[in-house]
Write a protein that holds these residues in place. Structure first.
Motif, short mmCIF file in Angstrom:
data_model
loop_
_atom_site.label_atom_id
_atom_site.label_comp_id
_atom_site.label_asym_id
_atom_site.label_seq_id
_atom_site.Cartn_x
_atom_site.Cartn_y
_atom_site.Cartn_z
N ASP A 1 -6.35 -6.53 -7.39
CA ASP A 1 -7.13 -5.47 -8.05
C ASP A 1 -6.85 -5.56 -9.55
N PRO A 2 -7.51 -6.50 -10.24
CA PRO A 2 -7.23 -6.68 -11.67
C PRO A 2 -7.54 -5.45 -12.51
N GLN A 3 -8.58 -4.69 -12.14
CA GLN A 3 -8.92 -3.49 -12.92
C GLN A 3 -7.80 -2.46 -12.82
N GLY A 4 -7.27 -2.26 -11.62
CA GLY A 4 -6.14 -1.33 -11.46
C GLY A 4 -4.93 -1.80 -12.24
N ALA A 5 -4.69 -3.12 -12.22
CA ALA A 5 -3.56 -3.68 -12.96
C ALA A 5 -3.73 -3.44 -14.45
N VAL A 6 -4.93 -3.71 -14.97
CA VAL A 6 -5.19 -3.51 -16.41
C VAL A 6 -4.94 -2.06 -16.79
N ARG A 7 -5.42 -1.13 -15.98
CA ARG A 7 -5.26 0.30 -16.28
C ARG A 7 -3.78 0.66 -16.42
N HIS A 8 -2.95 0.16 -15.51
CA HIS A 8 -1.53 0.53 -15.55
C HIS A 8 -0.76 -0.23 -16.61
N PHE A 9 -1.05 -1.51 -16.80
CA PHE A 9 -0.37 -2.25 -17.87
C PHE A 9 -0.74 -1.68 -19.24
N ARG A 10 -2.01 -1.33 -19.42
CA ARG A 10 -2.43 -0.75 -20.69
C ARG A 10 -1.72 0.59 -20.94
N ALA A 11 -1.54 1.38 -19.88
CA ALA A 11 -0.82 2.65 -20.01
C ALA A 11 0.59 2.41 -20.53
N VAL A 12 1.25 1.37 -20.04
CA VAL A 12 2.61 1.06 -20.49
C VAL A 12 2.60 0.64 -21.96
N VAL A 13 1.68 -0.25 -22.31
CA VAL A 13 1.62 -0.76 -23.68
C VAL A 13 1.34 0.36 -24.68
N GLU A 14 0.51 1.31 -24.30
CA GLU A 14 0.12 2.39 -25.21
C GLU A 14 1.09 3.57 -25.19
N MET A 15 2.07 3.54 -24.32
CA MET A 15 3.01 4.64 -24.19
C MET A 15 4.06 4.59 -25.30
N ILE B 1 1.90 -4.67 -8.67
CA ILE B 1 1.38 -4.67 -7.29
C ILE B 1 -0.11 -4.95 -7.29
N PHE B 2 -0.87 -4.26 -8.15
CA PHE B 2 -2.33 -4.47 -8.17
C PHE B 2 -2.69 -5.90 -8.56
N LYS B 3 -1.98 -6.45 -9.54
CA LYS B 3 -2.32 -7.79 -10.02
C LYS B 3 -1.91 -8.88 -9.02
N HIS B 4 -0.68 -8.82 -8.57
CA HIS B 4 -0.12 -9.94 -7.81
C HIS B 4 -0.24 -9.82 -6.30
N GLU C 1 0.84 -1.21 0.00
CA GLU C 1 0.00 0.00 0.00
C GLU C 1 0.87 1.26 0.00
N LYS C 2 1.96 1.24 0.78
CA LYS C 2 2.86 2.39 0.82
C LYS C 2 3.57 2.55 -0.53
N ALA C 3 3.93 1.42 -1.14
CA ALA C 3 4.57 1.49 -2.46
C ALA C 3 3.61 2.11 -3.47
N VAL C 4 2.32 1.74 -3.39
CA VAL C 4 1.32 2.32 -4.29
C VAL C 4 1.27 3.83 -4.10
#
Length: 192
Positions: free
Chosen positions: A157-171, A150-153, A124-127
Motif C-alpha cells: 500500500d504505497p499511498q498509506g506508506a507515503v502518508r505515514h512517512f510524510r507525517a514523520v518527516v513533517e513532525m 508495514i504498508f510499504k514492505h 494487519e493486527k499490527a496496523v
C-alpha cells in the motif's frame, strides 16, 4: 664498527626498558603493600532484567507473582519485556494481552503488542494496534514510521506508506534519525 655499535645500542635500549619495567613493578608492589584495603566493587543489577539475567529463578519468581497477583500490570510488563528481549514473541504476547485487558489504552503496552504482531508477521493486527495508538496520540512518530514500513514492505500500500512517512518527516518533535529514514523511504517510493 657500526654493526657493533648498533648491537650495543639495542642492548642498551633493552636494558633501560627492562629496568623501567622492574621499577614500575617494584613501585606497584610497595604501593599495594601500603594500601591493602584498595579494592574495586561492582554494583549488582536489581531490575527484573537483572534478576532474569542472574538465572531462571528471577523469571520464575516473576511468573509466580503473575499467578498470585494477576492484576499486577507492572509485573506483567516486566515478564513481557523479558520475553521480548529473548525474542520469544508468543510468550511475550501472552503477558501483553493480559496487561492490555487491564489497561486497554496504555500506549506503552500497545506499542509492545504492535512489535509482537509485526515480528509474528501478523501485519494487519499490527496496523490495528498502531492506528489505535495514533487515535490517542496523533503525533506518535514511531507509530507513523512503523505503519509506513508495514504498508510499504508488507501490505503493498504505497499511498498509506507515503502518508505515514510524510507525517514523520513533517513532525517537528520527531527524532532526526527517524526523519532521515522516513525521508529515504519516501525517496524510494517516489522512484516507483
Amino acid at each position: 664498527m657500526t654493526k657493533a655499535s648498533n648491537v650495543f645500542g639495542r642492548k642498551l635500549v633493552l636494558l633501560v626498558c627492562g629496568l623501567s619495567l622492574l621499577t614500575i613493578f617494584g613501585v606497584s608492589i610497595v604501593y599495594r603493600a601500603n594500601h591493602p584495603n584498595m579494592a574495586v566493587h561492582a554494583k549488582k543489577k536489581t531490575s527484573a532484567m537483572g534478576a532474569m539475567a542472574s538465572g531462571m529463578g528471577g523469571l520464575q519468581a516473576m511468573m509466580a507473582k503473575a499467578e498470585t497477583e494477576p492484576d499486577n500490570v507492572e509485573n506483567l510488563m516486566e515478564l513481557a519485556n523479558a520475553f521480548l528481549m529473548m525474542r520469544a514473541w508468543d510468550r511475550a504476547l501472552v503477558f501483553l494481552e493480559r496487561a492490555k485487558a487491564l489497561q486497554p489504552d496504555n500506549v506503552i503496552i500497545l506499542k509492545s503488542v504492535g512489535i509482537c504482531y509485526f515480528q509474528k508477521q501478523m501485519h494487519e493486527k499490527a496496523v490495528e494496534v498502531y492506528e489505535r495508538i495514533l487515535a490517542q496520540q496523533p503525533d506518535d512518530a514511531l507509530s507513523h514510521y512503523n505503519l509506513g514500513i508495514i504498508f510499504k514492505h508488507y501490505l503493498n500500500d504505497p499511498q498509506g506508506a507515503v502518508r505515514h512517512f510524510r507525517a514523520v518527516v513533517e513532525m517537528p518533535n520527531a527524532d532526526e534519525e527517524m526523519k532521515k529514514h522516513a525521508q529515504a523511504e519516501l525517496n524510494e517510493l517516489e522512484k516507483m
